[in-house]
Design a protein around this motif. Structure first.
Motif, PDB file in Angstrom:
ATOM      1  N   ARG A  35      -1.373   3.826  12.075  1.00  0.00           N
ATOM      2  CA  ARG A  35      -0.879   4.025  10.722  1.00  0.00           C
ATOM      3  C   ARG A  35       0.549   3.504  10.617  1.00  0.00           C
ATOM      4  O   ARG A  35       1.360   3.686  11.546  1.00  0.00           O
ATOM      5  N   TYR A  57      12.999  11.177  -0.720  1.00  0.00           N
ATOM      6  CA  TYR A  57      11.576  10.932  -0.477  1.00  0.00           C
ATOM      7  C   TYR A  57      10.655  11.576  -1.521  1.00  0.00           C
ATOM      8  O   TYR A  57       9.439  11.468  -1.410  1.00  0.00           O
ATOM      9  N   ARG A 108       8.883  11.677  -5.096  1.00  0.00           N
ATOM     10  CA  ARG A 108       8.430  10.603  -5.989  1.00  0.00           C
ATOM     11  C   ARG A 108       8.626  11.008  -7.442  1.00  0.00           C
ATOM     12  O   ARG A 108       8.524  12.197  -7.764  1.00  0.00           O
ATOM     13  N   SER A 146       0.798  -1.227   0.000  1.00  0.00           N
ATOM     14  CA  SER A 146       0.000   0.000   0.000  1.00  0.00           C
ATOM     15  C   SER A 146       0.829   1.276   0.000  1.00  0.00           C
ATOM     16  O   SER A 146       0.271   2.363   0.119  1.00  0.00           O
ATOM     17  N   HIS A 147       2.147   1.163  -0.100  1.00  0.00           N
ATOM     18  CA  HIS A 147       2.989   2.366  -0.052  1.00  0.00           C
ATOM     19  C   HIS A 147       3.275   2.870  -1.475  1.00  0.00           C
ATOM     20  O   HIS A 147       3.891   2.165  -2.279  1.00  0.00           O
ATOM     21  N   ASN A 183      -7.203   9.513   2.006  1.00  0.00           N
ATOM     22  CA  ASN A 183      -6.255   9.123   3.064  1.00  0.00           C
ATOM     23  C   ASN A 183      -6.943   9.072   4.424  1.00  0.00           C
ATOM     24  O   ASN A 183      -7.656   9.997   4.802  1.00  0.00           O
ATOM     25  N   ARG A 191      -3.519  16.677   1.028  1.00  0.00           N
ATOM     26  CA  ARG A 191      -4.291  15.442   1.165  1.00  0.00           C
ATOM     27  C   ARG A 191      -5.540  15.672   2.014  1.00  0.00           C
ATOM     28  O   ARG A 191      -5.560  16.516   2.926  1.00  0.00           O
ATOM     29  N   ALA A 233       2.457  18.818  -1.164  1.00  0.00           N
ATOM     30  CA  ALA A 233       1.315  17.975  -1.560  1.00  0.00           C
ATOM     31  C   ALA A 233       0.183  18.144  -0.553  1.00  0.00           C
ATOM     32  O   ALA A 233       0.421  18.289   0.651  1.00  0.00           O
ATOM     33  N   GLY A 260      10.161  14.527   2.355  1.00  0.00           N
ATOM     34  CA  GLY A 260      10.248  14.884   0.932  1.00  0.00           C
ATOM     35  C   GLY A 260       9.400  16.108   0.625  1.00  0.00           C
ATOM     36  O   GLY A 260       9.569  17.172   1.226  1.00  0.00           O
ATOM     37  N   ASN A 261       8.435  15.938  -0.265  1.00  0.00           N
ATOM     38  CA  ASN A 261       7.617  17.044  -0.762  1.00  0.00           C
ATOM     39  C   ASN A 261       6.614  17.516   0.298  1.00  0.00           C
ATOM     40  O   ASN A 261       5.729  16.773   0.696  1.00  0.00           O
ATOM     41  N   PHE A 277       4.353   6.159   6.489  1.00  0.00           N
ATOM     42  CA  PHE A 277       3.434   7.098   5.837  1.00  0.00           C
ATOM     43  C   PHE A 277       3.637   8.455   6.515  1.00  0.00           C
ATOM     44  O   PHE A 277       3.958   8.517   7.714  1.00  0.00           O
ATOM     45  N   SER A 324      -8.113   7.106  -3.413  1.00  0.00           N
ATOM     46  CA  SER A 324      -8.102   8.431  -4.047  1.00  0.00           C
ATOM     47  C   SER A 324      -6.865   8.616  -4.926  1.00  0.00           C
ATOM     48  O   SER A 324      -6.859   9.497  -5.798  1.00  0.00           O
TER      49      SER A 324
HETATM   50  P1  GDR Z   1      -0.070   8.640   0.092  1.00  0.00           P
HETATM   51  O1  GDR Z   1       0.467   8.718   1.600  1.00  0.00           O
HETATM   52  O2  GDR Z   1       1.019   8.587  -0.892  1.00  0.00           O
HETATM   53  O3  GDR Z   1      -1.058   9.750  -0.039  1.00  0.00           O
HETATM   54  O4  GDR Z   1      -0.798   7.216   0.074  1.00  0.00           O
HETATM   55  P2  GDR Z   1       1.895   9.089   2.192  1.00  0.00           P
HETATM   56  O5  GDR Z   1       1.655   9.394   3.619  1.00  0.00           O
HETATM   57  O6  GDR Z   1       2.918   8.081   1.847  1.00  0.00           O
HETATM   58  O7  GDR Z   1       2.265  10.444   1.399  1.00  0.00           O
HETATM   59  C1  GDR Z   1       1.458  11.604   1.467  1.00  0.00           C
HETATM   60  C2  GDR Z   1       2.217  12.775   0.849  1.00  0.00           C
HETATM   61  O8  GDR Z   1       3.317  13.112   1.695  1.00  0.00           O
HETATM   62  C3  GDR Z   1       4.465  13.311   0.874  1.00  0.00           C
HETATM   63  N1  GDR Z   1       5.680  13.098   1.675  1.00  0.00           N
HETATM   64  C4  GDR Z   1       6.076  11.936   2.220  1.00  0.00           C
HETATM   65  N2  GDR Z   1       5.505  10.705   2.218  1.00  0.00           N
HETATM   66  C5  GDR Z   1       6.138   9.716   2.889  1.00  0.00           C
HETATM   67  N3  GDR Z   1       5.563   8.499   2.942  1.00  0.00           N
HETATM   68  N4  GDR Z   1       7.327   9.899   3.528  1.00  0.00           N
HETATM   69  C6  GDR Z   1       7.950  11.112   3.540  1.00  0.00           C
HETATM   70  O9  GDR Z   1       9.023  11.270   4.106  1.00  0.00           O
HETATM   71  C7  GDR Z   1       7.291  12.192   2.861  1.00  0.00           C
HETATM   72  N5  GDR Z   1       7.582  13.511   2.686  1.00  0.00           N
HETATM   73  C8  GDR Z   1       6.599  14.042   1.979  1.00  0.00           C
HETATM   74  C9  GDR Z   1       4.277  12.308  -0.247  1.00  0.00           C
HETATM   75  O10 GDR Z   1       5.127  12.644  -1.357  1.00  0.00           O
HETATM   76  C10 GDR Z   1       2.793  12.472  -0.528  1.00  0.00           C
HETATM   77  O11 GDR Z   1       2.574  13.563  -1.370  1.00  0.00           O
HETATM   78  C11 GDR Z   1      -1.617   6.798   1.151  1.00  0.00           C
HETATM   79  C12 GDR Z   1      -1.524   5.269   1.237  1.00  0.00           C
HETATM   80  O12 GDR Z   1      -2.208   4.840   2.404  1.00  0.00           O
HETATM   81  C13 GDR Z   1      -2.175   4.624   0.026  1.00  0.00           C
HETATM   82  O13 GDR Z   1      -2.232   3.201   0.213  1.00  0.00           O
HETATM   83  C14 GDR Z   1      -3.594   5.169  -0.115  1.00  0.00           C
HETATM   84  O14 GDR Z   1      -4.208   4.603  -1.248  1.00  0.00           O
HETATM   85  C15 GDR Z   1      -3.551   6.676  -0.214  1.00  0.00           C
HETATM   86  O15 GDR Z   1      -2.948   7.202   0.949  1.00  0.00           O
HETATM   87  C16 GDR Z   1      -4.951   7.279  -0.339  1.00  0.00           C
END
Ligand code: GDR
Ligand code: NDP
Length: 352
Positions: free
Chosen positions: A199, A291, A293, A96-97, A193, A232, A230, A226-227, A203, A142
């Motif tokens: 969790r 981090y 994408r 799921s990541h 999300n 959510r 974004a 990372g970014n 994530f 989503s």
């Molecule tokens: P997402 O969740 O990709 O939306 O998928 P995640 O928390 O991984 O990322 C959310 C946003 O944060 C940014 N980001 C980072 N993300 C992670 N993981 N680690 C970091 O260090 C970091 N820094 C910034 C990401 O780029 C992104 O924009 C989750 C999962 O649960 C999926 O399985 C699900 O389908 C979706 O939510 C809805």
């Protein structure tokens, strides 16, 4: 609870050891279900999120049962559907990541897309050979909307931006196809999300709240992300599992969005979470390009009008409450960690 003497309803859940699987199991046990979960073999136990509700299966009051299987193994799925004869099947299992899906694209496709197909086939064959009604829930995301701007609802076109999201789109349409071709009672939940103290720690929300607990208690100084731009639509997982169940209680199968209808950037999450404990995130966060994408999803904000009107579903926990719940929980965890560090049982960089 089910009426007295009524046979227990049976649910079969893939992904039972995950965040949503654990909340859904609690929810269904409270409703009086017998809950069967498929767990995959791991060299370590992977059932930590279920420990508080686990009852030894030798005890006749145990209503949660775990079975070894895997979404990559069609024979295990066929066997458990035929043996358990579930009334409801929830397909929550996934790699799921999103970030990891760029590193492991074909494994992700196998588990997320073909895994859903294998489970649908198992259900279809079971239904055709027994004449039973089995309802199927597919954990859609989503992320499938990807580059399509918000607000996103059930009619919005998909534009997936990662191998994970592409695989979820395939699973979505397999589910629609099995409904149309075979009349299967199959629903897609398109969930935005949703987070919680359970969790996964890689994530972004949990990564942040874990770090805050450790920073506050003196076990860590920096957090690499990372970014931050974004955005959510973040809700509480406990609210969303009720929506999954409600979809399967309707007269007809359909697809529904579950969302809070509010969206915040990662930076706004940092602001809220660090601010909650009196810290400034800018003193601790550093950007690590690792981090980022290869293709990002910039902005997700759902419209859950259909679920509100037809399912009577709405989220109960708002953004501020969610952040507070997660930070509070991770502060408590960090305090326990500190005791182990201070007494020399672990190093400060080790996880208990
Ligand atoms: P997402 O969740 O990709 O939306 O998928 P995640 O928390 O991984 O990322 C959310 C946003 O944060 C940014 N980001 C980072 N993300 C992670 N993981 N680690 C970091 O260090 C970091 N820094 C910034 C990401 O780029 C992104 O924009 C989750 C999962 O649960 C999926 O399985 C699900 O389908 C979706 O939510 C809805
Ligand atoms: P988690 O990552 O917490 O849990 C995933 C579950 O899938 C775990 O139980 C994992 O087992 C299991 N799993 C992984 N690979 C396999 C496999 N090959 N065979 C069987 N099971 C496997 O995810 P969530 O609980 O957060 O999400 C549940 C579902 O909802 C997922 O499908 C996810 O993609 C989807 N989703 C999640 C959203 C969210 O915001 N949380 C939003 C929209 C959709 P193990 O414990 O052994 O790793």
């Amino acid at each position: 609870m089910a009426p007295e003497n009524a046979p227990l309803k049976k649910a079969l859940i893939t992904g039972i050891t995950g965040q949503d699987g654990s909340y859904l199991t609690e929810f269904l046990l409270k409703k009086g279900y017998e809950v069967h979960g498929i767990i995959r073999r791991s060299s370590n136990f992977n059932t930590q999120r279920l420990e508080h509700i686990y009852i030894d299966p030798h005890n006749s009051s145990a209503r949660m049962k775990l079975h070894y299987g895997d979404l990559s193994d069609a024979s295990s799925l066929r066997k458990w559907v035929d043996t358990i004869c579930p009334d409801e099947v929830y397909n929550l299992g996934a790699q799921s990541h999103v970030g990891v899906s760029f590193e492991n694209p074909d494994y992700t496709a196998d588990v997320v897309a073909t895994g859903a197909l294998r489970l649908l086939e198992a259900v279809r064959i079971h239904v055709e050979s027994t004449g039973r009604l089995v309802k199927y829930y597919q954990a859609g995301s989503s992320e499938m909307y990807g580059a399509t701007p918000p607000p996103q609802d059930e009619t919005t076109v998909f534009h997936p931006r990662s191998p994970y999201a592409v695989a979820k789109v395939a699973a979505h349409f397999y589910t629609v196809n099995y409904r149309e071709a075979y009349g299967l009672f199959a629903c897609n939940g398109i969930l935005f999300n949703h987070e919680s103290p359970r969790r996964g720690e890689n994530f972004v929300t949990r990564k942040i709240t874990r770090a805050i607990g450790r920073i506050k208690i003196g076990l860590q100084k920096k957090l690499f992300l990372g970014n931050l731009k974004a955005s959510r639509d973040w809700g509480f997982a406990g609210d969303y599992v009720e929506g999954m169940w409600l979809m399967l209680q309707q007269d007809k199968p359909d697809d529904y969005v579950l969302a809070t209808e509010n969206s915040y950037t990662v930076e706004e999450f940092l602001e809220e979470a660090f601010g909650y404990v009196g810290l400034n995130w800018k003193d601790h966060v550093e950007i690590d390009p690792r981090y980022f994408r290869p293709s990002e999803v910039d902005n997700l904000r759902g419209s859950a009008q259909k679920a509100r009107e037809l399912l009577g579903w709405q989220p109960k926990v708002n953004f501020k409450q969610l952040v507070a719940m997660m930070v509070d929980s991770d502060l408590e965890r960090a305090k326990r960690e500190k005791v182990l560090v201070d007494n020399g049982y672990i190093d400060s960089h080790q996880q208990p």
